[in-house]
Design a protein around this motif. Structure first.
Motif, PDB file in Angstrom:
ATOM      1  N   LEU A 141       3.769  -0.573  -3.813  1.00  0.00           N
ATOM      2  CA  LEU A 141       2.714  -1.657  -4.084  1.00  0.00           C
ATOM      3  C   LEU A 141       3.059  -2.626  -4.895  1.00  0.00           C
ATOM      4  CD1 LEU A 141      -0.008  -2.323  -2.410  1.00  0.00           C
ATOM      5  CD2 LEU A 141      -1.275  -1.333  -4.446  1.00  0.00           C
ATOM      6  N   ASN A 142       3.756  -2.404  -6.052  1.00  0.00           N
ATOM      7  CA  ASN A 142       4.054  -3.089  -7.237  1.00  0.00           C
ATOM      8  C   ASN A 142       5.444  -3.934  -6.795  1.00  0.00           C
ATOM      9  OD1 ASN A 142       2.126  -2.444  -8.633  1.00  0.00           O
ATOM     10  ND2 ASN A 142       2.972  -0.777  -9.809  1.00  0.00           N
ATOM     11  N   SER A 143       6.048  -3.739  -5.604  1.00  0.00           N
ATOM     12  CA  SER A 143       7.219  -4.339  -5.130  1.00  0.00           C
ATOM     13  C   SER A 143       7.018  -5.781  -5.117  1.00  0.00           C
ATOM     14  CB  SER A 143       7.736  -3.555  -3.836  1.00  0.00           C
ATOM     15  OG  SER A 143       9.077  -4.472  -3.316  1.00  0.00           O
ATOM     16  N   LYS A 144       8.134  -6.401  -5.161  1.00  0.00           N
ATOM     17  CA  LYS A 144       8.006  -8.088  -5.050  1.00  0.00           C
ATOM     18  C   LYS A 144       8.430  -8.241  -3.643  1.00  0.00           C
ATOM     19  CE  LYS A 144       9.457  -9.378  -9.743  1.00  0.00           C
ATOM     20  NZ  LYS A 144      10.528  -9.919 -10.504  1.00  0.00           N
ATOM     21  N   PRO A 146       7.238  -8.138   0.123  1.00  0.00           N
ATOM     22  CA  PRO A 146       6.158  -8.084   0.760  1.00  0.00           C
ATOM     23  C   PRO A 146       6.136  -6.905   1.733  1.00  0.00           C
ATOM     24  CG  PRO A 146       7.298 -10.129   1.259  1.00  0.00           C
ATOM     25  CD  PRO A 146       7.915  -9.567   0.181  1.00  0.00           C
ATOM     26  N   LEU A 147       7.300  -6.483   2.392  1.00  0.00           N
ATOM     27  CA  LEU A 147       7.476  -5.535   3.482  1.00  0.00           C
ATOM     28  C   LEU A 147       7.054  -4.110   2.724  1.00  0.00           C
ATOM     29  CD1 LEU A 147      10.289  -7.239   5.628  1.00  0.00           C
ATOM     30  CD2 LEU A 147       7.823  -7.054   6.257  1.00  0.00           C
ATOM     31  N   LEU A 148       7.271  -3.997   1.594  1.00  0.00           N
ATOM     32  CA  LEU A 148       7.271  -2.799   1.031  1.00  0.00           C
ATOM     33  C   LEU A 148       5.857  -2.686   0.517  1.00  0.00           C
ATOM     34  CD1 LEU A 148      10.418  -2.175  -1.290  1.00  0.00           C
ATOM     35  CD2 LEU A 148       9.999  -1.326   0.976  1.00  0.00           C
ATOM     36  N   GLN A 149       5.215  -3.909   0.125  1.00  0.00           N
ATOM     37  CA  GLN A 149       3.766  -4.026  -0.216  1.00  0.00           C
ATOM     38  C   GLN A 149       2.852  -3.749   1.204  1.00  0.00           C
ATOM     39  OE1 GLN A 149       3.615  -8.118  -1.626  1.00  0.00           O
ATOM     40  NE2 GLN A 149       3.525  -7.337  -3.734  1.00  0.00           N
ATOM     41  N   GLU A 150       3.393  -4.226   2.333  1.00  0.00           N
ATOM     42  CA  GLU A 150       2.655  -3.845   3.341  1.00  0.00           C
ATOM     43  C   GLU A 150       2.687  -2.564   3.935  1.00  0.00           C
ATOM     44  OE1 GLU A 150       3.644  -5.813   7.178  1.00  0.00           O
ATOM     45  OE2 GLU A 150       4.164  -7.626   6.021  1.00  0.00           O
ATOM     46  N   ALA A 151       3.939  -1.802   3.805  1.00  0.00           N
ATOM     47  CA  ALA A 151       4.198  -0.361   3.915  1.00  0.00           C
ATOM     48  C   ALA A 151       3.224   0.528   2.966  1.00  0.00           C
ATOM     49  CB  ALA A 151       5.454   0.059   3.835  1.00  0.00           C
ATOM     50  N   ALA A 152       3.232   0.151   1.755  1.00  0.00           N
ATOM     51  CA  ALA A 152       2.349   0.831   0.895  1.00  0.00           C
ATOM     52  C   ALA A 152       0.800   0.759   0.952  1.00  0.00           C
ATOM     53  CB  ALA A 152       2.553   0.271  -0.536  1.00  0.00           C
ATOM     54  N   ILE A 153       0.380  -0.620   1.332  1.00  0.00           N
ATOM     55  CA  ILE A 153      -1.145  -0.553   1.929  1.00  0.00           C
ATOM     56  C   ILE A 153      -1.535   0.495   3.119  1.00  0.00           C
ATOM     57  CG2 ILE A 153      -2.805  -2.371   2.714  1.00  0.00           C
ATOM     58  CD1 ILE A 153      -1.347  -4.539   0.970  1.00  0.00           C
ATOM     59  N   MET A 154      -0.715   0.373   4.187  1.00  0.00           N
ATOM     60  CA  MET A 154      -0.788   0.913   5.353  1.00  0.00           C
ATOM     61  C   MET A 154      -0.850   2.580   4.869  1.00  0.00           C
ATOM     62  SD  MET A 154       1.499  -0.610   8.087  1.00  0.00           S
ATOM     63  CE  MET A 154       3.141  -0.540   7.433  1.00  0.00           C
TER      64      MET A 154
END
Length: 225
Positions: A141-144, A146-154
């Motif tokens: 979620l802390n990644s810059k 956005p695709l990793l942020q998406e994965a984290a949120i899911m």
């Protein structure tokens, strides 16, 4: 599956023509193919010289499940030279929902240099629905990216990470509409008043896909709260 058909698929899989081997993998992935029949041939294909064939084989081990699949997929995740194949292996481990995959998926997220593998590992951790994955998912979620942020949120939604709801709600007004959509989807798995309030806001979003996701999650929450 009759022996004759299996022999035909095996012959295709041993062909020097890549197209034949890909067609063989398509046959092995079909719902009508029993896992116990497919497994020996998929195991062979996982070491194919062609990246696409290996990737299809890795995916197949997540669908055609046998007790041996996890160990093979972990080996592929850790050792295959191609990041696409490693990403497929990570995703397949998620399909297995085997809790013993928690450690190798976590290791892959932290150690693999490919963002695609990291993405697949994060999504797979969500599929495990194991709260022990929360720490690594917060890193995502802390990644810059956005695709990793998406994965984290899911994934945080999948594991029901209510304790980090405030972190997730920071994305209600994210510039990237996909992040807002993923949040709307995730909130449907987090039955707390904060989720309801955020979903009310997301139903007024400028993007219709975000609104649609928020409406579905609100309906889902209504049954849980």
């Amino acid at each position: 599956m009759n022996q004759h058909s299996l022999e035909q698929i095996a012959a295709q899989l041993n062909s020097s023509n890549v197209s034949d081997r890909i067609l063989a993998m398509i046959e092995l992935q079909k719902e009508t193919m029993p896992a116990q029949d497919a497994y020996p041939l998929i195991k062979q294909a996982i070491y194919d010289e062609n990246v696409q064939v290996r990737g299809m084989a890795a995916f197949s081990l997540g669908v055609k499940q046998t007790p041996e699949n996890r160990a093979i997929l972990v080996n592929v995740l850790e050792a295959d030279p191609d990041y696409n194949v490693r990403a497929m292996a990570a995703g397949a481990l998620g399909y297995l929902e085997d809790q013993q995959a928690l450690a190798p998926l976590t290791h892959a997220f932290y150690e693999d240099t490919s963002w695609l593998v990291q993405f697949s590992a994060a999504v797979a951790l969500g599929n495990l629905k194991n709260v022990q994955a929360q720490a690594v998912l917060l890193e995502a979620l802390n990644s810059k990216n956005p695709l990793l942020q998406e994965a984290a949120i899911m994934a945080l939604g999948e594991i029901g990470a209510i304790s980090v709801i405030d972190r997730l709600l920071q994305y209600v007004n994210a510039d990237d509409w996909m992040l807002r959509k993923r949040l709307a989807e995730a909130l449907g798995n987090l039955p707390v008043p904060q989720s309801q309030a955020a979903l009310n806001d997301l139903q007024q979003d400028s993007n219709p896909l975000v609104v649609e996701a928020a409406v579905r999650s609100q309906q889902k929450l209504a049954k849980l709260l």
